[in-house]
Write an enzyme that holds these catalytic residues in place. Structure first.
Site, PDB file in Angstrom:
ATOM      1  N   PHE A 106      -5.090   1.460  11.481  1.00 17.39           N
ATOM      2  CA  PHE A 106      -4.147   0.498  12.054  1.00 17.39           C
ATOM      3  C   PHE A 106      -2.852   0.608  11.265  1.00 17.39           C
ATOM      4  O   PHE A 106      -2.849   0.479  10.046  1.00 17.39           O
ATOM      5  CB  PHE A 106      -4.690  -0.938  11.969  1.00 17.39           C
ATOM      6  CG  PHE A 106      -3.757  -1.917  12.635  1.00 17.39           C
ATOM      7  CD1 PHE A 106      -3.768  -2.072  14.022  1.00 17.39           C
ATOM      8  CD2 PHE A 106      -2.845  -2.653  11.898  1.00 17.39           C
ATOM      9  CE1 PHE A 106      -2.895  -2.962  14.646  1.00 17.39           C
ATOM     10  CE2 PHE A 106      -1.966  -3.528  12.516  1.00 17.39           C
ATOM     11  CZ  PHE A 106      -1.991  -3.689  13.896  1.00 17.39           C
ATOM     12  N   ASP A 191      -0.541   4.458   3.786  1.00 12.40           N
ATOM     13  CA  ASP A 191      -0.244   3.135   4.311  1.00 12.40           C
ATOM     14  C   ASP A 191      -0.946   2.140   3.399  1.00 12.40           C
ATOM     15  O   ASP A 191      -2.169   1.968   3.475  1.00 12.40           O
ATOM     16  CB  ASP A 191      -0.740   3.020   5.758  1.00 12.40           C
ATOM     17  CG  ASP A 191      -0.493   1.628   6.343  1.00 12.40           C
ATOM     18  OD1 ASP A 191      -0.203   0.700   5.576  1.00 12.40           O
ATOM     19  OD2 ASP A 191      -0.612   1.483   7.581  1.00 12.40           O
ATOM     20  N   LYS A 220       3.099  -6.978   3.605  1.00 13.75           N
ATOM     21  CA  LYS A 220       2.152  -8.065   3.337  1.00 13.75           C
ATOM     22  C   LYS A 220       2.332  -8.686   1.934  1.00 13.75           C
ATOM     23  O   LYS A 220       3.249  -9.448   1.716  1.00 13.75           O
ATOM     24  CB  LYS A 220       0.724  -7.601   3.558  1.00 13.75           C
ATOM     25  CG  LYS A 220       0.408  -7.352   5.043  1.00 13.75           C
ATOM     26  CD  LYS A 220      -1.058  -7.043   5.254  1.00 13.75           C
ATOM     27  CE  LYS A 220      -1.401  -6.798   6.703  1.00 13.75           C
ATOM     28  NZ  LYS A 220      -1.649  -7.993   7.491  1.00 13.75           N
TER      29      LYS A 220
HETATM   30  C1  LIG Z   1      -2.680  -1.078   7.066  1.00 15.65           C
HETATM   31  C2  LIG Z   1      -1.641  -1.771   7.898  1.00 15.65           C
HETATM   32  N1  LIG Z   1      -0.546  -1.087   8.281  1.00 15.65           N
HETATM   33  C3  LIG Z   1       0.428  -1.646   8.998  1.00 15.65           C
HETATM   34  C4  LIG Z   1       0.346  -2.955   9.418  1.00 15.65           C
HETATM   35  C5  LIG Z   1       1.445  -3.546  10.237  1.00 15.65           C
HETATM   36  O1  LIG Z   1       2.136  -4.496   9.499  1.00 15.65           O
HETATM   37  P1  LIG Z   1       3.019  -5.594  10.250  1.00 15.65           P
HETATM   38  O2  LIG Z   1       2.090  -6.442  11.041  1.00 15.65           O
HETATM   39  O3  LIG Z   1       3.709  -6.338   9.135  1.00 15.65           O
HETATM   40  O4  LIG Z   1       3.995  -4.858  11.106  1.00 15.65           O
HETATM   41  C6  LIG Z   1      -0.785  -3.712   9.062  1.00 15.65           C
HETATM   42  C7  LIG Z   1      -0.928  -5.093   9.518  1.00 15.65           C
HETATM   43  O5  LIG Z   1      -2.000  -5.647   9.592  1.00 15.65           O
HETATM   44  C8  LIG Z   1      -1.793  -3.098   8.282  1.00 15.65           C
HETATM   45  O6  LIG Z   1      -2.887  -3.769   7.906  1.00 15.65           O
END
Ligand SMILES: Cc1ncc(COP(=O)(O)O)c(C=O)c1O
Length: 374
Positions: A106, A191, A220
Site C-alpha cells: 500500500f 516506503d 505519518k
Molecule cells: C506504507 C504506506 N505508504 C503510503 C501511505 C499513504 O499515506 P497518506 O495516506 O498520508 O497519503 C500509507 C498510508 O496508510 C502507508 O501506510
C-alpha cells in the site's frame, strides 16, 4: 481517547501510526501554538529556517543528503517515483521508467500510488491504471530477479507491510534487493510511511536489516498528528531533481516544520528508541502468552517494536469489534491481521492494561460461535 458517549478508550491505533507521541503532547502543542503566533505560510520561494533545520536533522540521522517535504505519505511516494524516473532519464536512460512493487503493498491513493499498490479494490472505477508498475510476489528473490527488464528504474518496497497485514520482509530480501539494484543500476526506494520515525524501535525500520535505500518516503509519525511527509534521498538519486522540476505549495510550511522538529526533539532523545524496542518486546511477550491460551482465536503474532499484528482466526473486523467492546482501539489490516500501533510513549502500565483488554476480548470471543476468517 474519550468517545462522544463519554467512554474512555485506550488507543492502540494512534490514528494508524500517526500520533506517535499520543494526543496533545505538551511539547508539540507548545511548538505549534508558538509558531502559529508567528507565521503560518510564506511559500517556499523564501528561505524557511524551520524546514532547513528539520531537513538537516533528518539527513544527519539517516542515509540521506536531500529532503523534500510534502503534506502526506502519497505525495512523498509521488516524489520518490518521479525522482527514480528522473534519475534514469538524467543518466541517459529515459526508457527506464518502470518500478517493481510487491503484492500486498500500500503506497497511497493518488493515481500513481494506487497503481504502485496494485490492489484491485483501490484501482477499480478510476479508469486506466497508470503505467509503469510491475507487481510481483512478496519475498521471492528469483521472481524479483526475473522481473527486472531494461525498462526497470527502481524497486519500491515497505520493509514491513502495514495495510498488507504487518508482513515483514526478511532482512536477507532487503539485502538481496540492495545488491540487485547496485548490480543493475536501479534505485532502491523504501516506503517507511508507516514504519518510520521510531515505530519499530529504530528511527527507520530498514536499520534492522543494515541496508540503506537511495530514496525513502516518510509521513505519518513524522508529524505526530500534524499532516506532513518527506521524501529523503541521496545526492546521487536526487541529481535529476533540479530546482523547479518538482514542487509543492504547502509542503514544508512553518507550522508543519515546527511540529516535525518538536517530534524529533523527543524521538531523538537518548533512550527513546530503546524504550520503544523494550515496550514492543514486552507487548510481544504478553501477546505470545495470549496466543498460547487462545489458539482458536490468535494464530500468529507479527511485527517489530510497536508495530505489531495479530493474525486471527476470525475477520479483523470481528476482532477489532471485540476489542472495541473492551474499550481498546486497534486497526484492521489485510491478511486477517489486526494492527496494534500504540503511541510510542506508552508506559508499561498502559501496555499491560491493553493486554488485559485484549485478553478480555479473547475470553468474550471464545464464548461465541465463530465465523470463518479465511
Ligand atoms: C506504507 C504506506 N505508504 C503510503 C501511505 C499513504 O499515506 P497518506 O495516506 O498520508 O497519503 C500509507 C498510508 O496508510 C502507508 O501506510
Amino acid at each position: 481517547m474519550i468517545g462522544s458517549d463519554g467512554e474512555r478508550y485506550l488507543d492502540f491505533g494512534a490514528g494508524i501510526a500517526v500520533n506517535s507521541l499520543g494526543h496533545a503532547h505538551p511539547h508539540l502543542v507548545s511548538a505549534l501554538t508558538e509558531q502559529a503566533q508567528k507565521i503560518w505560510h510564506t511559500s517556499n520561494l523564501f528561505q524557511m529556517p524551520g524546514g532547513e533545520k528539520l531537513a538537516r536533522r533528518l539527513a544527519d540521522a539517516t542515509f540521506a543528503d536531500k529532503v523534500f517535504f510534502t503534506n502526506s505519505g502519497a505525495e512523498a511516494l509521488e516524489c520518490a517515483i518521479k525522482m527514480a524516473r528522473k534519475y534514469q532519464s538524467a543518466n541517459g536512460h529515459p526508457e527506464r521508467f518502470r518500478i517493481i512493487t510487491f503484492e500486498g503493498a500500500f503506497h497511497g491513493r493518488t493515481l500513481a500510488t494506487i497503481a504502485a499498490g496494485g490492489q484491485a479494490k483501490y484501482l477499480e472505477g478510476f479508469g486506466p491504471k497508470v503505467d509503469g508498475f510491475d507487481q510481483i510476489a512478496f519475498g521471492d528473490h528469483e521472481v524479483l530477479d526475473r522481473a527486472i527488464t531494461p525498462e526497470t528504474a527502481a524497486i519500491l518496497v515497505e520493509p514491513i507491510q502495514g495495510e498488507g497485514g504487518i508482513r515483514t520482509l526478511p532482512h536477507a530480501c532487503l539485502k538481496g534487493m540492495r545488491e540487485l539494484c547496485d548490480a543493475k543500476g536501479l534505485l532502491l526506494i523504501f516506503d517507511e510511511v508507516q514504519t518510520g520515525v521510531g515505530r519499530t524501535g529504530k528511527l527507520f525500520a530498514h536499520e534492522w536489516a543494515g541496508v540503506t535505500p537511495d530514496i525513502m518516503a516518510v509521513a505519518k509519525g513524522i508529524g505526530g498528528g500534524f499532516p506532513m511527509g518527506a521524501c529523503l534521498a541521496t545526492d546521487e538519486a536526487a541529481k535529476g531533481m533540479t530546482a523547479g522540476v518538482h514542487g509543492t505549495t504547502f509542503g514544508g510550511n512553518p507550522l508543519a516544520m515546527a511540529v516535525g522538529n518538536a517530534v524529533l526533539d523527543i524521538v531523538l532523545e537518548e533512550s527513546f528508541l530503546e524504550h520503544v524496542a523494550k515496550a514492543g518486546l514486552l507487548l510481544r511477550q504478553r501477546l505470545a502468552e495470549l496466543k498460547d491460551r487462545f489458539p482458536d482465536i490468535i494464530e500468529e503474532i507479527r511485527g517489530e517494536g510497536l508495530m505489531l499484528g495479530l493474525r486471527t482466526r476470525m475477520t479483523p473486523g470481528e476482532f477489532v469489534g471485540a476489542l472495541r467492546a473492551q474499550k481498546l482501539v486497534a486497526i484492521p489490516a489485510g491478511d486477517n491481521v489486526t494492527r496494534l500501533l500504540p503511541p510510542l510513549i506508552i508506559s508499561d502500565e498502559e501496555l499491560l492494561e491493553g493486554v488485559r483488554r485484549i485478553e478480555a476480548a479473547c475470553v468474550a470471543l471464545s464464548r461465541k460461535p465463530m465465523t470463518a476468517g479465511h
